[in-house]
Motif scaffolding. Structure first.
Motif, PDB file in Angstrom:
ATOM      1  N   ASP A   1       0.829  -1.204   0.000  1.00  0.00           N
ATOM      2  CA  ASP A   1       0.000   0.000   0.000  1.00  0.00           C
ATOM      3  C   ASP A   1       0.866   1.259   0.000  1.00  0.00           C
ATOM      4  N   ASP A   2       1.958   1.229  -0.757  1.00  0.00           N
ATOM      5  CA  ASP A   2       2.883   2.356  -0.886  1.00  0.00           C
ATOM      6  C   ASP A   2       3.596   2.707   0.432  1.00  0.00           C
ATOM      7  N   ASN A   3       3.688   1.734   1.335  1.00  0.00           N
ATOM      8  CA  ASN A   3       4.436   1.955   2.581  1.00  0.00           C
ATOM      9  C   ASN A   3       5.603   0.984   2.629  1.00  0.00           C
ATOM     10  N   LEU A   4       6.807   1.529   2.811  1.00  0.00           N
ATOM     11  CA  LEU A   4       7.990   0.674   2.964  1.00  0.00           C
ATOM     12  C   LEU A   4       7.871  -0.103   4.269  1.00  0.00           C
ATOM     13  N   HIS A   5       8.196  -1.390   4.252  1.00  0.00           N
ATOM     14  CA  HIS A   5       8.134  -2.184   5.481  1.00  0.00           C
ATOM     15  C   HIS A   5       9.192  -1.679   6.471  1.00  0.00           C
ATOM     16  N   THR A   6       8.815  -1.642   7.751  1.00  0.00           N
ATOM     17  CA  THR A   6       9.741  -1.111   8.760  1.00  0.00           C
ATOM     18  C   THR A   6      11.021  -1.952   8.863  1.00  0.00           C
ATOM     19  N   GLY A   7      10.960  -3.210   8.425  1.00  0.00           N
ATOM     20  CA  GLY A   7      12.147  -4.081   8.489  1.00  0.00           C
ATOM     21  C   GLY A   7      13.224  -3.691   7.484  1.00  0.00           C
ATOM     22  N   ALA A   8      12.927  -2.759   6.562  1.00  0.00           N
ATOM     23  CA  ALA A   8      13.906  -2.412   5.521  1.00  0.00           C
ATOM     24  C   ALA A   8      15.170  -1.787   6.125  1.00  0.00           C
ATOM     25  N   ALA A   9      15.004  -0.977   7.179  1.00  0.00           N
ATOM     26  CA  ALA A   9      16.171  -0.329   7.809  1.00  0.00           C
ATOM     27  C   ALA A   9      17.091  -1.396   8.419  1.00  0.00           C
ATOM     28  N   GLU A  10      16.464  -2.431   8.956  1.00  0.00           N
ATOM     29  CA  GLU A  10      17.235  -3.518   9.571  1.00  0.00           C
ATOM     30  C   GLU A  10      17.977  -4.325   8.495  1.00  0.00           C
TER      31      GLU A  10
END
Ligand SMILES: Cc1cc2nc3c(=O)[nH]c(=O)nc-3n(C[C@H](O)[C@H](O)[C@H](O)COP(=O)(O)OP(=O)(O)OC[C@H]3O[C@@H](n4cnc5c(N)ncnc54)[C@H](O)[C@@H]3O)c2cc1C
Length: 316
Positions: A13-22
């Motif tokens: 839904d056009d939101n980057l998953h929060t796990g991407a930073a990890e």
């Protein structure tokens, strides 16, 4: 020579998953150049969301990539990887990574490491992996020029947000007609218990709680602080809670902002799965329990005395 590690950016839904930073943090642990590959449709804001965590964002744009399908995402990523030859491509050890990583490995003729807890570089990507139902940790090295790996959530420190990286649109042709599966629709499932590896607050209970009935106190505190319930292995072995709640060397690794250890002794197999938490609060009636060596705040007392008082205070 600079070692470029790619991460596949998960989004919905056009939101980057929060796990991407990890995942970017995992890439930084072995590479000196980190690029996020974003498969999306034109106009998506996901590339800009990924930019602060990496050195470069590579965007593969196509209307057919707006929703995830393994075949089309693989087509784009494989095309780009054949041109640019990164040293490794990392994915989350989550449904997306478990689905896509084997396909990338097969199409790139690359070695694959799954469920990595730690990455190293020794003339190739080395991964420490949970194996045999997470009872053993194996160390394996990929011998092919490109390595593919999936990384366990919670096991790597997130890459801090910095200056936004350059965003480049890659020219990779996507042949929509070659898709073997198509996304027809997506419906939101009913939200159940939150994911333990993504929770900001984890309230874990151990054998010290005594039995399944009394273990309900752990869930009560989790509810009161807005956290998710976790457990030590004996609790799972005795069937008080399901296996997906187990924290430690044969369970999952968590790294929440706040971790409560209730009636947990602090055995090394448990501690490896929670010691990186920002703040650890331990409640154990034995003042010599090893868990206190890792706790930022310790209460040497009975959980059945302390926890109801804390809950009453929070609810008042
Ligand atoms: C290969 C292998 C893999 C393993 N993997 C894992 C793993 O992934 N995760 C894991 O957790 N363990 C794992 N273990 C098991 C681990 O070694 C320990 O046995 C386990 O962590 C102990 O769990 P515990 O702390 O809940 O229980 P215990 O060690 O029995 O500790 C209970 C604690 O509760 C305290 N207590 C009792 N009553 C109260 C009370 N009323 N109030 C306050 N405190 C109280 C006691 O003082 C004690 O310190 C593994 C072991 C092996 C061999």
């Amino acid at each position: 020579m600079s070692r470029s590690i790619w991460i596949v950016a998960e989004h919905q839904d056009d939101n980057l998953h929060t796990g991407a930073a990890e995942l970017a943090g995992a890439a930084r642990s072995v590479g000196d150049h980190v690029a996020a590959v974003v498969c999306c449709e034109a106009g998506s804001t996901v590339p800009a969301q990924a930019a602060p965590f990496v050195d470069q964002v590579l965007v593969i744009e196509n209307a057919a990539l707006s929703g995830y399908t393994a075949g089309l995402w693989a087509q784009g990523i494989v095309g780009l990887a054949k041109e640019s030859a990164p040293a490794a491509i990392l994915l989350p050890h989550a449904p997306l990574g478990r689905d896509l990583a084997p396909l990338l490995a097969a199409r790139l003729d690359a070695g694959l490491l799954t469920d990595c807890l730690e990455l190293q570089w020794e003339e190739g990507l080395v991964g420490l992996r949970s194996v045999h139902r997470r009872k053993l940790v194996s160390r394996e090295r990929v011998a092919t020029p490109i390595a593919i790996a999936t990384c366990q959530r919670g096991a790597f420190a997130a890459s801090p947000a910095g200056d936004a990286a350059a965003i480049e649109t890659a020219s990779v042709a996507i042949d929509d007609t070659a898709a073997r599966t198509r996304l027809l629709s997506m419906e939101r499932a009913e939200v159940g218990e939150g994911s333990i590896t993504e929770a900001e607050i984890v309230v874990a209970g151990g054998r010290g709680l005594g039995d399944a009935e009394k273990f309900a106190l752990v869930q009560e505190l989790a509810d009161a602080v807005g956290g998710v319930m976790g457990a030590s292995r004996p609790v799972v072995d005795q069937g008080w809670v399901p296996h997906d709640r187990q924290i430690g060397s044969s369970g999952v690794t968590v790294r929440p902002r706040l971790y409560f250890a209730l009636g947990i002794s602090g055995a090394v197999q448990h501690v490896v799965g929670m010691r990186e938490s920002d703040v650890i609060v331990a409640i154990n009636k034995d003042p010599k329990a090893p868990i206190f060596e890792y706790a930022h705040y310790g209460i040497a007392d009975d959980v059945f005395k302390v926890v109801p008082a804390v809950i009453a205070n929070l609810n008042s």
